[in-house]
Enzyme design. Structure first.
Site, PDB file in Angstrom:
ATOM      1  N   GLU A  15      14.798 -39.737 -29.073  1.00 19.09           N
ATOM      2  CA  GLU A  15      16.122 -40.218 -29.673  1.00 19.09           C
ATOM      3  C   GLU A  15      16.028 -41.651 -30.393  1.00 19.09           C
ATOM      4  O   GLU A  15      16.476 -41.883 -31.352  1.00 19.09           O
ATOM      5  CB  GLU A  15      17.055 -39.813 -29.021  1.00 19.09           C
ATOM      6  CG  GLU A  15      18.686 -40.693 -29.247  1.00 19.09           C
ATOM      7  CD  GLU A  15      19.175 -40.788 -27.822  1.00 19.09           C
ATOM      8  OE1 GLU A  15      20.541 -40.650 -27.938  1.00 19.09           O
ATOM      9  OE2 GLU A  15      18.851 -40.980 -26.985  1.00 19.09           O
ATOM     10  N   ASP A 221      20.447 -28.526 -19.457  1.00 20.30           N
ATOM     11  CA  ASP A 221      19.898 -27.563 -18.509  1.00 20.30           C
ATOM     12  C   ASP A 221      21.103 -27.421 -17.408  1.00 20.30           C
ATOM     13  O   ASP A 221      22.134 -28.091 -17.473  1.00 20.30           O
ATOM     14  CB  ASP A 221      18.752 -27.972 -17.655  1.00 20.30           C
ATOM     15  CG  ASP A 221      19.029 -29.413 -17.053  1.00 20.30           C
ATOM     16  OD1 ASP A 221      18.723 -30.472 -17.530  1.00 20.30           O
ATOM     17  OD2 ASP A 221      19.527 -29.391 -15.956  1.00 20.30           O
TER      18      ASP A 221
HETATM   19  N1  SAH Z   1      11.600 -35.851 -20.185  1.00 16.24           N
HETATM   20  C1  SAH Z   1      10.861 -36.239 -18.888  1.00 16.24           C
HETATM   21  C2  SAH Z   1      11.812 -36.042 -17.620  1.00 16.24           C
HETATM   22  C3  SAH Z   1      13.107 -37.053 -18.145  1.00 16.24           C
HETATM   23  S1  SAH Z   1      13.821 -37.444 -16.350  1.00 16.24           S
HETATM   24  C4  SAH Z   1       9.603 -35.225 -18.877  1.00 16.24           C
HETATM   25  O1  SAH Z   1       9.537 -34.456 -19.628  1.00 16.24           O
HETATM   26  O2  SAH Z   1       8.937 -35.366 -17.997  1.00 16.24           O
HETATM   27  C5  SAH Z   1      15.189 -36.665 -16.487  1.00 16.24           C
HETATM   28  C6  SAH Z   1      16.161 -37.171 -17.652  1.00 16.24           C
HETATM   29  O3  SAH Z   1      17.139 -36.085 -17.965  1.00 16.24           O
HETATM   30  C7  SAH Z   1      16.882 -38.382 -17.059  1.00 16.24           C
HETATM   31  O4  SAH Z   1      17.428 -38.926 -18.234  1.00 16.24           O
HETATM   32  C8  SAH Z   1      18.242 -37.807 -16.413  1.00 16.24           C
HETATM   33  O5  SAH Z   1      19.406 -38.452 -16.693  1.00 16.24           O
HETATM   34  C9  SAH Z   1      18.122 -36.430 -17.393  1.00 16.24           C
HETATM   35  N2  SAH Z   1      18.455 -35.233 -16.684  1.00 16.24           N
HETATM   36  C10 SAH Z   1      18.757 -34.069 -17.410  1.00 16.24           C
HETATM   37  N3  SAH Z   1      18.920 -32.695 -16.613  1.00 16.24           N
HETATM   38  C11 SAH Z   1      19.089 -33.474 -15.378  1.00 16.24           C
HETATM   39  C12 SAH Z   1      19.068 -32.895 -14.078  1.00 16.24           C
HETATM   40  N4  SAH Z   1      19.275 -31.488 -14.177  1.00 16.24           N
HETATM   41  N5  SAH Z   1      19.367 -33.680 -12.909  1.00 16.24           N
HETATM   42  C13 SAH Z   1      19.353 -34.978 -13.332  1.00 16.24           C
HETATM   43  N6  SAH Z   1      18.922 -35.607 -14.164  1.00 16.24           N
HETATM   44  C14 SAH Z   1      18.887 -34.952 -15.353  1.00 16.24           C
END
Ligand code: SAH
Length: 256
Positions: A15, A221
């Site tokens: 983004e 999710d």
């Molecule tokens: N994009 C990274 C992981 C990101 S960490 C990768 O691919 O490895 C997770 C990010 O998504 C954070 O910004 C968090 O705020 C958000 N997020 C989305 N779904 C979440 C969930 N189920 N639990 C906690 N954070 C979540």
């Protein structure tokens, strides 16, 4: 009158790339493992940066935006896991309150109470909230968000008719990816709409420095056993594009 300088904090690198593409007179400042992009969008001064993930990282980034770049307000966007069963992937949540679900200094304080502030929830200023609600409402009613997706993307991710919901967001240093964790959170915080890892920390810093802010999250999710399966593709193909559109719309509203 103080000139506006908007901080744009994004929790998705994809983004940030999209927003940086809109910048005029772009300059880059690299500090503390972060790259801050300074410039203008529609003649409004902005500073754009990837928050990094988790409460410490995002709080540090927003503090830097406030202290070093002198931002006057902050927009924060990213993705989140749905906790409320009425939310679907692609829906948008705007925080009217934010709480740190993993903050627990009992018995010396109430559960979730932020030390020295005596508050459990932080609420963005009404004016910012109203502008965000109006902006997202317009993006949904003229279908500009769903039009960003191909019909196969809408189908694969089941993003057909996204809605906007305003309410409580919970943040903490935990990625929710099981029915059990989700159930445990709902048992202690039944009003929570969605869960993420930065918003309430950013809200605390903005509150302490008196910077108006708004936190907007696209549901990526369902914070359950399917979370990891859906997550990465959704972020790169859908949420990051929604995020850019949301920021552009907010900037237009703020300029009015
Ligand atoms: N994009 C990274 C992981 C990101 S960490 C990768 O691919 O490895 C997770 C990010 O998504 C954070 O910004 C968090 O705020 C958000 N997020 C989305 N779904 C979440 C969930 N189920 N639990 C906690 N954070 C979540």
């Amino acid at each position: 009158m103080i000139k506006k300088r908007i901080g744009i904090l994004g929790a998705m690198p994809e983004e940030i790339t999209g927003i940086v593409g809109l910048l005029k007179n772009k300059q880059e400042v690299v500090k503390g493992m972060r790259t801050y992009y300074v410039g203008t969008i529609n003649n409004i001064e902005v500073v754009v940066v990837f928050s990094r993930w988790g409460k410490v990282a995002s709080a540090t980034t927003v503090t830097h935006l406030i202290v070093e770049f002198g931002i006057t307000e902050l927009f924060f966007t990213g993705v989140a896991g749905a906790i409320n069963p009425d939310l679907n992937i692609g829906d948008i949540v705007i925080a009217s309150s934010l709480i740190q679900h993993d903050l627990d200094a009992r018995p010396i304080m109430d559960r979730f109470e932020i030390p020295l502030l005596g508050k459990t929830n932080l609420c963005p200023p009404k004016e910012m909230l109203d502008k965000a609600v109006e902006s997202i409402g317009e993006l949904l009613s003229d279908e500009s968000l769903v039009h960003l997706l191909s019909s196969s993307q809408s189908e694969i991710f089941s993003v057909l008719n996204p809605k906007v919901v305003v309410g409580q967001i919970a943040s903490g240093d935990q990625f929710f990816a099981s029915h059990e964790d989700k159930g445990n959170l709902l048992a202690i915080l039944p009003e929570v709409l969605c869960v993420e890892m930065e918003g309430a920390a950013v809200a605390q810093v903005c509150f302490e420095y008196n910077i108006p802010y708004v936190v907007i999250r696209t549901i990526s999710d369902e914070a359950n056993d399917n979370s990891v399966v859906n997550f990465k593709e959704f972020v790169s193909q859908v949420a990051s594009r929604f995020g850019v559109e949301i920021i552009e719309k907010l900037l237009k509203k703020i300029a009015l």
